[in-house]
Design a protein around this motif. Sequence first.
Motif, PDB file in Angstrom:
ATOM      1  N   GLU A  25      24.246  41.351  36.094  1.00 31.15           N
ATOM      2  CA  GLU A  25      24.896  41.948  37.262  1.00 31.15           C
ATOM      3  C   GLU A  25      24.272  41.432  38.554  1.00 31.15           C
ATOM      4  O   GLU A  25      24.976  41.113  39.524  1.00 31.15           O
ATOM      5  CB  GLU A  25      24.770  43.470  37.192  1.00 31.15           C
ATOM      6  CG  GLU A  25      25.400  44.167  38.393  1.00 31.15           C
ATOM      7  CD  GLU A  25      25.066  45.639  38.443  1.00 31.15           C
ATOM      8  OE1 GLU A  25      25.608  46.325  39.338  1.00 31.15           O
ATOM      9  OE2 GLU A  25      24.257  46.097  37.622  1.00 31.15           O
ATOM     10  N   TYR A  48      28.299  36.094  44.113  1.00 27.80           N
ATOM     11  CA  TYR A  48      29.399  36.595  44.924  1.00 27.80           C
ATOM     12  C   TYR A  48      29.051  36.528  46.409  1.00 27.80           C
ATOM     13  O   TYR A  48      29.902  36.173  47.247  1.00 27.80           O
ATOM     14  CB  TYR A  48      29.726  38.039  44.525  1.00 27.80           C
ATOM     15  CG  TYR A  48      31.193  38.336  44.670  1.00 27.80           C
ATOM     16  CD1 TYR A  48      31.756  38.590  45.920  1.00 27.80           C
ATOM     17  CD2 TYR A  48      32.030  38.323  43.567  1.00 27.80           C
ATOM     18  CE1 TYR A  48      33.105  38.837  46.046  1.00 27.80           C
ATOM     19  CE2 TYR A  48      33.362  38.568  43.686  1.00 27.80           C
ATOM     20  CZ  TYR A  48      33.911  38.828  44.939  1.00 27.80           C
ATOM     21  OH  TYR A  48      35.247  39.055  45.056  1.00 27.80           O
ATOM     22  N   LEU A  51      30.407  45.306  44.487  1.00 29.86           N
ATOM     23  CA  LEU A  51      31.126  44.557  43.470  1.00 29.86           C
ATOM     24  C   LEU A  51      31.991  45.514  42.668  1.00 29.86           C
ATOM     25  O   LEU A  51      31.567  46.616  42.310  1.00 29.86           O
ATOM     26  CB  LEU A  51      30.147  43.853  42.536  1.00 29.86           C
ATOM     27  CG  LEU A  51      29.411  42.627  43.092  1.00 29.86           C
ATOM     28  CD1 LEU A  51      28.528  42.035  42.014  1.00 29.86           C
ATOM     29  CD2 LEU A  51      30.376  41.578  43.589  1.00 29.86           C
ATOM     30  N   PHE A  67      34.097  45.759  39.170  1.00 28.06           N
ATOM     31  CA  PHE A  67      34.238  45.116  37.871  1.00 28.06           C
ATOM     32  C   PHE A  67      35.480  45.635  37.172  1.00 28.06           C
ATOM     33  O   PHE A  67      35.736  46.850  37.125  1.00 28.06           O
ATOM     34  CB  PHE A  67      33.015  45.407  36.991  1.00 28.06           C
ATOM     35  CG  PHE A  67      31.777  44.668  37.402  1.00 28.06           C
ATOM     36  CD1 PHE A  67      31.369  43.546  36.725  1.00 28.06           C
ATOM     37  CD2 PHE A  67      31.022  45.103  38.488  1.00 28.06           C
ATOM     38  CE1 PHE A  67      30.213  42.869  37.100  1.00 28.06           C
ATOM     39  CE2 PHE A  67      29.880  44.432  38.870  1.00 28.06           C
ATOM     40  CZ  PHE A  67      29.480  43.305  38.171  1.00 28.06           C
ATOM     41  N   VAL A  73      35.550  40.112  38.695  1.00 26.91           N
ATOM     42  CA  VAL A  73      34.746  40.834  39.670  1.00 26.91           C
ATOM     43  C   VAL A  73      35.365  40.580  41.034  1.00 26.91           C
ATOM     44  O   VAL A  73      35.552  39.426  41.430  1.00 26.91           O
ATOM     45  CB  VAL A  73      33.280  40.363  39.657  1.00 26.91           C
ATOM     46  CG1 VAL A  73      32.473  41.165  40.654  1.00 26.91           C
ATOM     47  CG2 VAL A  73      32.700  40.503  38.262  1.00 26.91           C
ATOM     48  N   TYR A  90      38.234  37.018  43.864  1.00 30.15           N
ATOM     49  CA  TYR A  90      38.052  37.469  42.501  1.00 30.15           C
ATOM     50  C   TYR A  90      37.400  36.350  41.700  1.00 30.15           C
ATOM     51  O   TYR A  90      37.881  35.210  41.721  1.00 30.15           O
ATOM     52  CB  TYR A  90      39.380  37.872  41.850  1.00 30.15           C
ATOM     53  CG  TYR A  90      39.922  39.187  42.358  1.00 30.15           C
ATOM     54  CD1 TYR A  90      39.774  40.348  41.616  1.00 30.15           C
ATOM     55  CD2 TYR A  90      40.573  39.270  43.588  1.00 30.15           C
ATOM     56  CE1 TYR A  90      40.274  41.555  42.077  1.00 30.15           C
ATOM     57  CE2 TYR A  90      41.068  40.467  44.057  1.00 30.15           C
ATOM     58  CZ  TYR A  90      40.921  41.611  43.298  1.00 30.15           C
ATOM     59  OH  TYR A  90      41.407  42.784  43.751  1.00 30.15           O
ATOM     60  N   THR A  92      28.260  48.640  37.626  1.00 27.98           N
ATOM     61  CA  THR A  92      29.438  47.987  37.059  1.00 27.98           C
ATOM     62  C   THR A  92      30.490  48.987  36.616  1.00 27.98           C
ATOM     63  O   THR A  92      31.663  48.636  36.496  1.00 27.98           O
ATOM     64  CB  THR A  92      29.038  47.129  35.856  1.00 27.98           C
ATOM     65  OG1 THR A  92      28.483  47.976  34.837  1.00 27.98           O
ATOM     66  CG2 THR A  92      28.001  46.086  36.249  1.00 27.98           C
TER      67      THR A  92
END
Length: 575
Positions: free
Chosen positions: A69, A76, A150, A152, A168, A187, A252
Amino acid sequence: MFQYITDKIRGRRKRLLHDYIAIFIIMGMVLLLSFLIIGYIANSTTMEQSRNSSRVIYKQAREQLEQVEEDLQNMYMNVVKNDSVLAFLEAADSYERWEMLESVQGMVGMNRRINRNLENIIFYDEDGNLIFALGNVFLDKPELELNEMLNFSGRMWDEATKQACFEVGLPIYKEETDGYTLLGSAYLLFNVGNLQEIMDRALLNRDSAIAIVDGNGRAIVKAGQWEDYYGDFETALEDKKRLVYADYIGTTGWRIVNVIPKKALLTGAEQMRNITYVTFLAVVSMMIFLCAMLYKRIIYPISRQTAFMAGFTEDTHQRIEVLEENEIGEMAHKMNQMLDDIEKLNGEIIESNRKYLEMEYAKKQTEMIAYRSQINPHFLYNTFNCIRGMALYHGEKEIAELTMALSSFFRYSVQGEETVTVREALENLQRYARIIQYRFNGKHRVEVEASREVYLVKIPKMLLQPLVENAVLHGLETKVDGGVVHVAVSGTEQKIVAVVKDNGQGFPKETLVQLRQAMECYDREGTIPDDGHGIGFLNVYRRLRLFYGTAAEFTVESRAGEGTEITMVLPVGGR
């Protein structure tokens, strides 16, 4: 005579056989109980070890997922903070975006090389329209409520490549002077290859199951004997059949669920138990065989020789019949030869016995004199016990207690060996302390303390008590206020340290010098000067040197009006 010996042999054989069978049964029961205990311990130990192992493996898997993660978060941020991406989304028309496409493609390619599980990076404008996608797999945008963290997705399936994926997503904003402007969203589409590898490594055994499930309880990746209803477990639990670990993975929204049947934890114990049973049967069989051989080759011949020896006293001319040609038979030959030698040397033995009896007579005479010298101490000890009984009869508990302490103290002084344990010496000091307490009506007291490590160490008898008595009589008796004699014994494996300290009158400097000179004189010449000072003190020093030699240390410190402290360092085990 032959019939007598035969009856002896038969009787001893029966008793020996009964004892032999009893020993065999006891040994069998002990072996069986031992193996049962071993099996129980093996089950308990294996269960606990397996439980700890599964807990560690589960924790490692969760930490690896949290690291995944974190890696996705870093990737990201590299995407959404990239200047090329921001300029690409901010472009006014498709022509401007076309000119920036090469730099965006380079950024995408670099991230795909960093993470081999990254299948695609997809950009949407602020209205949700697709404006860019570069990768091997493309799936429709999942229904996610994007926020600043984030986001998920759950499990996604690509029919073209026949592989599971997840996305994500995160909105992309442009920072303005008066706030932030939404430019669109990005994404990242990943396959579950690395997640599957983590689950495969975390699978404890083939009968257990482990999976990563999304918010709806569906397995994103799984390993082992997974059942769909396992996805409903949200917290850890344990029942009679299974052990469940369940916990959320960071932010998540996913959970990692590990289900382990308890019978799977005992696989190793079952194998050990089977080995134990086989070993038990083998040991019992070997024990039966060895017992039979032992009885035939050793027990029976020895019982026959034992019966012969029992009847030998009635007829010293008989000899044992040799039936075995082995070590037992050889022992019978030697026994017959020994009996012949004994009979041959009877004359010499009789003469030696006569001389021995004469020596014994002289020895008994000496012991009688010594015994007479002990009559008075024993008479006094018995008299003390009589006084104690009378005091208890009349309800005088204090007199009884004092008499008991004095009686025990006197018995300790006149009986026993030259050496005693530290514990016995300290118990005698405590009895002396009670006598002192009664004698001075509680004005003076003796305190005793010792570490348990030195309780069983042997020291010379009457080594500590004379020093305490000397401290009470010469240090505390003339003291107006309450006095204390403190005895402390401690030590190590090599030595013990005994300290006798009082807060009494102490020694004048001249007396202390004389005592030290007397000790030095004894070390040089082996004699103690007879000047009438410190006789009890110096007698202890003499006994210390006689018992330990120079291996012991003896020091005395004293000042007039401030008390005296005597320290003895004794080697463990004497010289």
